[in-house]
Write a protein that holds these residues in place. Structure first.
Motif, PDB file in Angstrom:
ATOM      1  N   UNK A 175       0.874  -1.439  -0.063  1.00 51.03           N
ATOM      2  CA  UNK A 175      -0.395  -0.299   0.408  1.00 51.03           C
ATOM      3  C   UNK A 175       1.051   1.337  -0.302  1.00 51.03           C
ATOM      4  N   UNK A 176       1.054   2.437  -0.862  1.00 48.53           N
ATOM      5  CA  UNK A 176       1.575   3.076  -1.262  1.00 48.53           C
ATOM      6  C   UNK A 176       0.014   4.216  -1.263  1.00 48.53           C
ATOM      7  N   UNK A 177       1.157   5.162  -0.246  1.00 51.73           N
ATOM      8  CA  UNK A 177       0.480   6.591  -0.142  1.00 51.73           C
ATOM      9  C   UNK A 177       1.120   7.624   0.835  1.00 51.73           C
ATOM     10  N   UNK A 178       0.928   9.016   1.118  1.00 50.04           N
ATOM     11  CA  UNK A 178       1.205  10.088   1.673  1.00 50.04           C
ATOM     12  C   UNK A 178       1.037  10.429   3.105  1.00 50.04           C
ATOM     13  N   UNK A 179      -0.313   9.640   3.156  1.00 50.03           N
ATOM     14  CA  UNK A 179      -1.034  10.090   4.357  1.00 50.03           C
ATOM     15  C   UNK A 179      -1.120   9.229   5.268  1.00 50.03           C
ATOM     16  N   UNK A 180      -0.097   9.998   6.598  1.00 48.40           N
ATOM     17  CA  UNK A 180       0.377   9.438   7.816  1.00 48.40           C
ATOM     18  C   UNK A 180      -1.238   8.671   8.457  1.00 48.40           C
ATOM     19  N   UNK A 181      -1.839   9.941   8.077  1.00 48.59           N
ATOM     20  CA  UNK A 181      -3.467   9.827   8.882  1.00 48.59           C
ATOM     21  C   UNK A 181      -4.618   8.924   8.310  1.00 48.59           C
ATOM     22  N   UNK A 182      -4.829   9.221   6.952  1.00 51.92           N
ATOM     23  CA  UNK A 182      -5.387   8.246   6.121  1.00 51.92           C
ATOM     24  C   UNK A 182      -5.265   6.920   5.996  1.00 51.92           C
ATOM     25  N   UNK A 183      -3.771   6.324   5.905  1.00 50.31           N
ATOM     26  CA  UNK A 183      -3.592   5.113   5.127  1.00 50.31           C
ATOM     27  C   UNK A 183      -2.273   4.835   6.308  1.00 50.31           C
ATOM     28  N   UNK A 184      -1.411   5.335   6.370  1.00 48.93           N
ATOM     29  CA  UNK A 184       0.177   4.869   6.998  1.00 48.93           C
ATOM     30  C   UNK A 184      -0.560   3.760   8.427  1.00 48.93           C
ATOM     31  N   UNK A 185      -0.959   4.585   8.980  1.00 44.38           N
ATOM     32  CA  UNK A 185      -1.332   4.258  10.320  1.00 44.38           C
ATOM     33  C   UNK A 185      -2.384   3.103   9.859  1.00 44.38           C
ATOM     34  N   UNK A 186      -3.027   3.258   9.412  1.00 43.54           N
ATOM     35  CA  UNK A 186      -3.909   2.158   9.348  1.00 43.54           C
ATOM     36  C   UNK A 186      -3.925   1.441   8.614  1.00 43.54           C
ATOM     37  N   UNK A 187      -3.166   1.655   7.426  1.00 45.04           N
ATOM     38  CA  UNK A 187      -2.943  -0.037   6.341  1.00 45.04           C
ATOM     39  C   UNK A 187      -1.624  -0.944   7.779  1.00 45.04           C
ATOM     40  N   UNK A 188      -1.004  -0.552   8.511  1.00 43.01           N
ATOM     41  CA  UNK A 188      -0.004  -0.740   9.735  1.00 43.01           C
ATOM     42  C   UNK A 188      -0.911  -1.367  10.632  1.00 43.01           C
ATOM     43  N   UNK A 189      -2.274  -0.902  11.263  1.00 44.66           N
ATOM     44  CA  UNK A 189      -3.377  -2.003  12.109  1.00 44.66           C
ATOM     45  C   UNK A 189      -3.374  -2.624  11.653  1.00 44.66           C
ATOM     46  N   UNK A 190      -3.946  -2.661  10.564  1.00 46.04           N
ATOM     47  CA  UNK A 190      -4.288  -4.030   9.317  1.00 46.04           C
ATOM     48  C   UNK A 190      -3.776  -4.867   8.802  1.00 46.04           C
ATOM     49  N   UNK A 191      -2.286  -4.961   8.844  1.00 45.47           N
ATOM     50  CA  UNK A 191      -1.074  -5.866   8.537  1.00 45.47           C
ATOM     51  C   UNK A 191      -1.105  -6.241   6.883  1.00 45.47           C
ATOM     52  N   UNK A 192      -1.043  -4.765   6.431  1.00 44.62           N
ATOM     53  CA  UNK A 192      -0.152  -4.512   4.955  1.00 44.62           C
ATOM     54  C   UNK A 192       0.952  -3.992   5.206  1.00 44.62           C
ATOM     55  N   UNK A 193       1.703  -4.443   3.808  1.00 42.03           N
ATOM     56  CA  UNK A 193       2.959  -3.940   3.812  1.00 42.03           C
ATOM     57  C   UNK A 193       3.201  -2.270   3.442  1.00 42.03           C
ATOM     58  N   UNK A 194       3.650  -1.189   4.092  1.00 39.10           N
ATOM     59  CA  UNK A 194       3.030  -0.628   3.692  1.00 39.10           C
ATOM     60  C   UNK A 194       4.416   0.484   2.776  1.00 39.10           C
ATOM     61  N   UNK A 195       4.609   1.819   1.841  1.00 37.08           N
ATOM     62  CA  UNK A 195       5.051   2.547   1.452  1.00 37.08           C
ATOM     63  C   UNK A 195       4.678   4.050   1.239  1.00 37.08           C
ATOM     64  N   UNK A 196       5.199   4.661   2.227  1.00 33.97           N
ATOM     65  CA  UNK A 196       4.792   6.362   2.650  1.00 33.97           C
ATOM     66  C   UNK A 196       5.989   6.915   1.541  1.00 33.97           C
TER      67      UNK A 196
END
Length: 237
Positions: A175-196
């Motif tokens: 999951x690729x995103x710039x928003x810590x609030x909308x994407x990075x934090x929740x993607x971590x909680x949901x078990x996704x690998x993420x890219x800021x």
């Protein structure tokens, strides 16, 4: 240990702020209204006011909500308060430009991954954004499709269900995103690998995006989409 870049089958993308320069679009439109009114505005102040107004309890779907937002922030910026200017700000979304590296990076990534858009914008606006980006997406999910907005886990679940229907799982997704609030934090909680994608790396603050309650250290971190595409090329070489 998170997966290496070549192991993923999908890349999911936040669109507004990651691929489309919505802050530049907002500031340009507001500056144009200001010039016609004979006043000068500070772009970062306008973004701060926008951020506060946008994330209110009575917010509508984006970018339709920009009409309400404009009418709230206009008096504080010394701008005219007629509704037509709010509609002008809303409609400006159809002319927002992609970041300079977005389209090329997506075209490169699309050769190796299924690209899936995940945007809080409504479908009518996303259609403009997708065209601006060169229509690179394998699938797209908007606020109209999900009935909700990120960071609601239900938005992500819609995407997980789609990926599951193709015989894959969230473990196959970056999951690729710039928003810590909308994407990075929740993607971590949901078990996704993420890219800021830290678009504001050379600027202070969070601009037009709400500040997260806490910072989430991403799995991958780049300051541009070009940086991600380059890293993929190296990893696959």
């Amino acid at each position: 240990m998170y997966k290496s870049l070549p192991e993923f089958k999908y890349m999911t993308f936040d669109v507004v702020g990651t691929l489309i320069d919505f802050e530049g679009g907002l500031k340009d439109c507001l500056a144009g209204i200001a010039a016609e009114a004979g006043v000068t505005i500070d772009g970062e102040e306008a973004l701060s006011l926008y951020r506060t107004a946008r994330y209110s309890k009575d917010a509508d779907l984006f970018p339709d909500d920009l009409v309400r937002v404009y009418l709230e922030i206009a008096p504080k910026l010394g701008l005219p308060t007629e509704r037509k200017y709010g509609e002008r700000l809303r409609d400006s979304a159809g002319n927002w430009r992609a970041f300079g590296d977005s389209a090329e990076a997506l075209a490169r990534l699309a050769k190796d991954y299924r690209l899936v858009a995940m945007t809080n914008a409504r479908r009518w606006a996303f259609d403009f954004f997708a065209k601006e980006l060169g229509d690179p997406f394998y699938a797209a999910f908007t606020a109209d499709d999900t009935g909700t907005e990120k960071p609601d886990p239900a938005f992500f679940q819609k995407v997980f269900d789609f990926i599951g229907s193709e015989g894959n799982s969230k473990d196959d997704v970056l999951h690729v995103a710039q928003s810590q609030y909308h994407d990075i934090g929740i993607s971590r909680k949901l078990g996704l690998t993420n890219c800021w994608i830290e678009r504001r790396h050379a600027q202070e603050g969070y601009g037009g995006t709400i500040e997260p309650a806490e910072f989430t250290e991403p799995d991958y971190h780049f300051t541009s989409m070009a940086g991600l595409a380059d890293a993929v090329a190296v990893a696959r070489s």
